[in-house]
Design an enzyme around this catalytic site. Structure first.
Site, PDB file in Angstrom:
ATOM      1  N   GLN A 210       0.847  -1.189   0.000  1.00 45.07           N
ATOM      2  CA  GLN A 210       0.000   0.000   0.000  1.00 45.07           C
ATOM      3  C   GLN A 210       0.886   1.243   0.000  1.00 45.07           C
ATOM      4  O   GLN A 210       1.854   1.326   0.758  1.00 45.07           O
ATOM      5  CB  GLN A 210      -0.900  -0.003   1.228  1.00 45.07           C
ATOM      6  CG  GLN A 210      -1.902  -1.150   1.264  1.00 45.07           C
ATOM      7  CD  GLN A 210      -2.568  -1.273   2.610  1.00 45.07           C
ATOM      8  OE1 GLN A 210      -1.899  -1.408   3.626  1.00 45.07           O
ATOM      9  NE2 GLN A 210      -3.889  -1.243   2.630  1.00 45.07           N
ATOM     10  N   ASP A 233      -3.581   1.425  -3.752  1.00 45.37           N
ATOM     11  CA  ASP A 233      -4.260   2.324  -2.813  1.00 45.37           C
ATOM     12  C   ASP A 233      -3.911   3.794  -3.043  1.00 45.37           C
ATOM     13  O   ASP A 233      -3.621   4.539  -2.102  1.00 45.37           O
ATOM     14  CB  ASP A 233      -3.939   1.942  -1.368  1.00 45.37           C
ATOM     15  CG  ASP A 233      -4.528   0.600  -0.969  1.00 45.37           C
ATOM     16  OD1 ASP A 233      -5.138  -0.053  -1.835  1.00 45.37           O
ATOM     17  OD2 ASP A 233      -4.373   0.204   0.191  1.00 45.37           O
ATOM     18  N   ASP A 260      -6.725  -1.733  -6.167  1.00 47.50           N
ATOM     19  CA  ASP A 260      -7.646  -1.038  -5.252  1.00 47.50           C
ATOM     20  C   ASP A 260      -7.302   0.446  -5.144  1.00 47.50           C
ATOM     21  O   ASP A 260      -7.314   1.020  -4.052  1.00 47.50           O
ATOM     22  CB  ASP A 260      -7.585  -1.671  -3.858  1.00 47.50           C
ATOM     23  CG  ASP A 260      -7.975  -3.139  -3.854  1.00 47.50           C
ATOM     24  OD1 ASP A 260      -8.653  -3.577  -4.803  1.00 47.50           O
ATOM     25  OD2 ASP A 260      -7.604  -3.848  -2.907  1.00 47.50           O
ATOM     26  N   ARG A 324     -13.987  -4.292  -6.627  1.00 42.31           N
ATOM     27  CA  ARG A 324     -14.391  -5.346  -5.697  1.00 42.31           C
ATOM     28  C   ARG A 324     -14.756  -4.688  -4.372  1.00 42.31           C
ATOM     29  O   ARG A 324     -14.359  -3.546  -4.096  1.00 42.31           O
ATOM     30  CB  ARG A 324     -13.255  -6.359  -5.472  1.00 42.31           C
ATOM     31  CG  ARG A 324     -11.953  -5.758  -4.932  1.00 42.31           C
ATOM     32  CD  ARG A 324     -10.893  -6.828  -4.815  1.00 42.31           C
ATOM     33  NE  ARG A 324      -9.603  -6.275  -4.394  1.00 42.31           N
ATOM     34  CZ  ARG A 324      -8.501  -7.022  -4.206  1.00 42.31           C
ATOM     35  NH1 ARG A 324      -8.543  -8.333  -4.400  1.00 42.31           N
ATOM     36  NH2 ARG A 324      -7.365  -6.455  -3.827  1.00 42.31           N
ATOM     37  N   TRP A 326     -14.346  -4.169  -0.408  1.00 46.34           N
ATOM     38  CA  TRP A 326     -13.185  -4.248   0.479  1.00 46.34           C
ATOM     39  C   TRP A 326     -13.438  -5.251   1.610  1.00 46.34           C
ATOM     40  O   TRP A 326     -12.564  -6.035   1.972  1.00 46.34           O
ATOM     41  CB  TRP A 326     -12.882  -2.855   1.044  1.00 46.34           C
ATOM     42  CG  TRP A 326     -11.705  -2.745   1.953  1.00 46.34           C
ATOM     43  CD1 TRP A 326     -10.888  -3.756   2.414  1.00 46.34           C
ATOM     44  CD2 TRP A 326     -11.179  -1.539   2.534  1.00 46.34           C
ATOM     45  NE1 TRP A 326      -9.912  -3.260   3.245  1.00 46.34           N
ATOM     46  CE2 TRP A 326     -10.072  -1.897   3.334  1.00 46.34           C
ATOM     47  CE3 TRP A 326     -11.572  -0.200   2.457  1.00 46.34           C
ATOM     48  CZ2 TRP A 326      -9.343  -0.945   4.051  1.00 46.34           C
ATOM     49  CZ3 TRP A 326     -10.843   0.733   3.170  1.00 46.34           C
ATOM     50  CH2 TRP A 326      -9.731   0.367   3.949  1.00 46.34           C
TER      51      TRP A 326
END
Length: 415
Positions: A210, A233, A260, A324, A326
């Site tokens: 991340q 992220d 993501d 998607r 989390w």
């Protein structure tokens, strides 16, 4: 900027196919009637507690800029953090403007709660006004503190000192979501005409790294004509108080990543925005959105009149995912219907380019691996806690164009 986006969308309108409701269990599509509630006005209408929302319409206008109250660069402040500290100490309820001259400003920026309404804007093209730092969520809190505060940017008594200490003193094994370049806890924040990059980028493997560019925690956050760049992220549109609604408006902005890279709990509207999935670190299976909406709240992320693209490698092997859920906090219990957050997202009236899995564009949930399932029955409940809440409506789907010989494209550097 919006005209340029419209022209770009029109230029890509080749091999277009439509979308028909109700879609499939792996790619659900909303009908016109079902899509009616999902508008920017609805997503931004409510504030207060998730359990008892209050009608409080927020209608963000284009961000106005002019003569700044505080100047960063040149003969002004050396960093954006110094200007934020000055605005905090000056106090008051009136909006204040921080202008940032072209240049690269290395280091983090923390904007604490209690800061007056701020507009931080670039005094040049977004690509020329760069806020950058390299930070990886996998480091320990102690290492995070050493890296973030190597130059003494934060000291006891500074406005952002509590934010810094909240991360430096964490007892967790890793820094986690503290690994961000810009972190804002203040309400009514406006950011315009800046590039924010977590420069970790491709220096790490394809594992879980991340590396946030921007994290916003509070209500009425507004982004316009921004460039947010990282890999995993990139942008956390958050609600720091998990019981309260936080609203975010994003317009005419470029967002780049591979995992993501647009995620969080906020009620967020993205208009005229370009989302670009890249394969430079992770060759396949990348994911754009990971909403984390409160389970009984119907409005998470809305993407409208925007463009979603993937790079050439994905276009050759279309394994990208639009998003998607989390399922934050459910790694030990698994998904608990009605208790675990259940990400909500509608992508509508937008262009989706090549490079994405066309049959199953939604991946299993990030934390629990909960398989994606959607209802397609007549009269379906769009907020059924036993199913996912990731939808499409009236999008244009394009096939990959045949590239001209010797040409390459890089959306991340065109703006």
């Amino acid at each position: 900027m919006m005209q340029a986006m419209t022209a770009a969308v029109a230029a890509m309108a080749f091999a277009i196919s439509g979308q028909t409701a109700p879609g499939t269990t792996t790619r659900p599509v909303l009908s016109k009637a079902e899509a009616e509630p999902f508008t920017p006005e609805t997503y931004l209408r409510y504030s207060g507690l998730y359990s008892a929302p209050v009608a409080d319409p927020w209608r963000p206008k284009p961000i106005a800029t002019g003569r700044p109250d505080y100047l960063v660069g040149g003969h002004g402040f050396a960093s954006v953090q110094q200007a934020v500290n000055a605005a905090f100490r000056d106090g008051g309820a009136a909006r204040r403007w921080i202008g940032v001259l072209p240049g690269t400003y290395t280091g983090t920026v923390f904007i604490p709660a209690g800061t007056p309404p701020l507009t931080i804007f670039g005094l040049g093209r977004p690509a020329e006004v760069r806020l950058e730092f390299t930070i990886d969520a996998t480091v320990t809190p102690a290492v995070w503190a050493e890296q973030v505060n190597a130059a003494g940017r934060y000291a006891e008594g500074d406005p952002a000192w509590p934010m810094f200490r909240s991360c430096a003193t964490k007892t967790s094994a890793t820094a986690g979501l503290c690994a961000t370049v810009v972190w804002a806890q203040s309400t009514d924040l406006q950011l315009k005409g800046l590039t924010i990059t977590n420069t970790l980028l491709d220096t790490v493997d394809r594992g879980t790294h991340q590396a946030l560019a921007l994290r916003t925690d509070a209500d009425r956050t507004q982004l316009e004509n921004m460039r947010l760049i990282s890999r995993q992220d990139t942008f956390l549109a958050n609600a720091d108080d998990v019981t309260r609604i936080a609203r975010v408006s994003v317009r005419d902005t470029y967002l780049e990543g591979d995992t993501d890279f647009v995620f969080g709990r906020a009620a967020a509207v993205f208009t005229g925005t370009h989302f670009h999935l890249v394969s430079s670190r992770k060759a396949g299976g990348g994911v754009i959105f990971a909403p984390n909406t409160a389970p009984n709240y119907p409005y998470g992320f809305l993407v409208t009149h925007s463009r979603i693209t993937a790079d050439a490698a994905y276009q050759t092997a279309p394994t990208g995912y639009l998003g998607r859920a989390w399922d934050q906090g459910a790694s030990a219990t698994g998904y608990l219907p009605g208790s675990t957050p259940n990400g909500q997202l509608v992508i509508r009236d937008s262009l989706i380019g090549a490079g994405f899995n066309t049959v199953t564009p939604w991946a299993s949930a990030a934390t629990t691996a909960r398989p994606f399932t959607a209802r397609i029955d007549e009269g379906r409940d769009l907020n059924d806690v036993d199913h996912n809440r990731l939808w499409e409506h009236a999008n244009r789907l394009t096939a990959a164009p045949a590239p001209a010989a010797g040409t390459t494209t890089s959306p991340g550097t065109r703006r």
